[in-house]
Design a protein around this motif. Structure first.
Motif, PDB file in Angstrom:
ATOM      1  N   ALA A   1       4.085   1.449   0.794  1.00 41.08           N
ATOM      2  CA  ALA A   1       2.884   1.800   1.557  1.00 41.08           C
ATOM      3  C   ALA A   1       3.156   1.503   3.028  1.00 41.08           C
ATOM      4  CB  ALA A   1       1.697   0.982   1.054  1.00 41.08           C
TER       5      ALA A   1
ATOM      6  N   ILE B   1      -4.233  -0.269  -7.402  1.00 41.12           N
ATOM      7  CA  ILE B   1      -3.022  -0.393  -6.585  1.00 41.12           C
ATOM      8  C   ILE B   1      -3.119  -1.660  -5.761  1.00 41.12           C
ATOM      9  CG2 ILE B   1      -1.640   0.651  -4.737  1.00 41.12           C
ATOM     10  CD1 ILE B   1      -2.876   3.368  -5.932  1.00 41.12           C
TER      11      ILE B   1
ATOM     12  N   ILE C   1      -1.248  -4.083  -2.890  1.00 40.57           N
ATOM     13  CA  ILE C   1      -0.272  -3.928  -1.807  1.00 40.57           C
ATOM     14  C   ILE C   1       0.312  -5.307  -1.469  1.00 40.57           C
ATOM     15  CG2 ILE C   1       0.085  -3.053   0.534  1.00 40.57           C
ATOM     16  CD1 ILE C   1      -2.349  -1.242   0.153  1.00 40.57           C
TER      17      ILE C   1
ATOM     18  N   ALA D   1       2.449  -1.606  -4.687  1.00 40.42           N
ATOM     19  CA  ALA D   1       2.969  -0.946  -3.484  1.00 40.42           C
ATOM     20  C   ALA D   1       3.568  -1.998  -2.555  1.00 40.42           C
ATOM     21  CB  ALA D   1       1.847  -0.197  -2.767  1.00 40.42           C
TER      22      ALA D   1
END
Ligand SMILES: [Zn+2]
Length: 338
Positions: free
Chosen positions: A185, A69, A71, A136
């Motif tokens: 997020a 993931i 960000i 995210a």
């Protein structure tokens, strides 16, 4: 994505990853290590304007270190912050979208490289070995926008209410929800009212992608403001749009206890991406190195965090691709056991 698919979104992804997923490491930290000057109210988002190639490079470094993931660079990118710099509403919205596009570009490059790799390098008996990746969209707290370190104090003053916080975040959340990101997020949430504001906003705006929400803490029992982590986590737990709850930018030594408290109030996946354990001095705008945790020590905690109930682990400020590579090793050993 409807609510029903939202509720299994992260669980499905975790299964695809073998039970545990790796979150990336500090983005701001890495940009600085590569020479960017982030001493600015926009912090890492300053690079959105001038050095998007550097942001892409850092995302790619984290993907190659094993992150599942990544960000986006929108943590401190707010329409209000852009406006203060003379950037129009329209341009500001384009920059928010751009932060997600840059992360998606890095994922495309990563996927291309992986599929062009040699058979020996990538074949692991089940197919081409390429980590599944989500992008995210980062939303930093109101305190991050203030750029005075108040995401670590949670003290916003009496004038700030759930309503003002919702209004502050509304447009940015709408734009990021339609930017091509897989999830939002909400990072470094320092208090209960901001958690409440996010939960209400997700519902009011019928945000079309799922979200996770993580808190910052200074003591292992409460979030930064002193509100109890259990209370904060239960507020978030009751929001259907939230698919994961956790802690970020907090010292590794507090994480295990915080996970245990969160676990008591939710069955949603728990995510943790602590910082190196150093403390941020909001006035001087620098990290105080004295109480940091060495890279090897950080990694020695990972199994404990998983045993306490975390299934997504990464790093925040002052962590690097090396930290993520080490976390990825620990998690892939665990994944083979599930
Ligand atoms: Zn951080």
């Amino acid at each position: 994505m409807g609510l029903k698919s939202g509720s299994t979104f992260l669980g499905d992804f975790l299964r695809q990853c073998g039970g545990y997923a790796v979150i990336d490491g500090g983005l701001g930290t890495e940009l600085e290590r590569h020479g960017a000057d982030l001493n600015d109210p926009l912090w890492s988002a300053k690079c959105l304007v001038s050095s998007s190639h550097l942001i892409r490079r850092v995302h790619l470094d984290y993907l190659e270190a094993g992150a599942n993931i990544i960000i986006s660079s929108s943590y401190q990118a707010t329409l209000q912050g852009f406006e203060a710099k003379g950037i129009s509403r329209e341009e500001g919205e384009a920059l928010l979208k751009r932060s997600v596009e840059i992360a998606c570009e890095a994922r495309n490059i990563y996927n291309d490289r992986a599929s062009k790799g040699s058979w020996d390098d990538y074949y692991d008996g089940t197919g081409l070995k390429r980590n599944p990746v989500l992008v995210a969209a980062s939303v930093g707290s109101y305190g991050a926008y203030l750029a005075d370190g108040s995401e670590y104090s949670g003290i916003y003053g009496d004038a700030i209410t759930v309503k003002t916080l919702k209004d502050f975040h509304r447009r940015r959340v709408q734009v990021l929800a339609n930017s091509g990101a897989d999830l939002i997020a909400f990072e470094t949430t320092p208090n209960k009212i901001e958690a409440q504001a996010y939960a209400e906003l997700l519902e009011e705006e019928a945000v079309s992608i799922p979200a996770w929400l993580s808190f910052s803490s200074k003591d292992g029992t409460n979030v930064a403001s002193g509100d109890s982590i259990a209370e904060c986590a239960s507020i978030v737990d009751s929001c259907n749009e939230v698919v994961g709850i956790g802690i970020n930018c907090t010292s590794p030594r507090y994480i295990e206890g915080l996970i245990q408290s969160i676990r008591k109030v939710t069955s949603k996946p728990i995510l943790v991406y602590p910082n190196s354990g150093e403390t941020y001095d909001g006035e001087k705008k620098e990290w105080v190195a004295s109480r940091g945790v060495a890279e090897e020590d950080f990694v020695s905690y990972v199994d404990k965090w998983c045993e306490a109930g975390a299934s997504l682990v990464g790093g925040c400020c002052r962590t690097t691709p090396n930290t993520i590579r080490a976390i990825s090793k620990v998690l892939s050993l665990r994944s083979h056991r599930v």
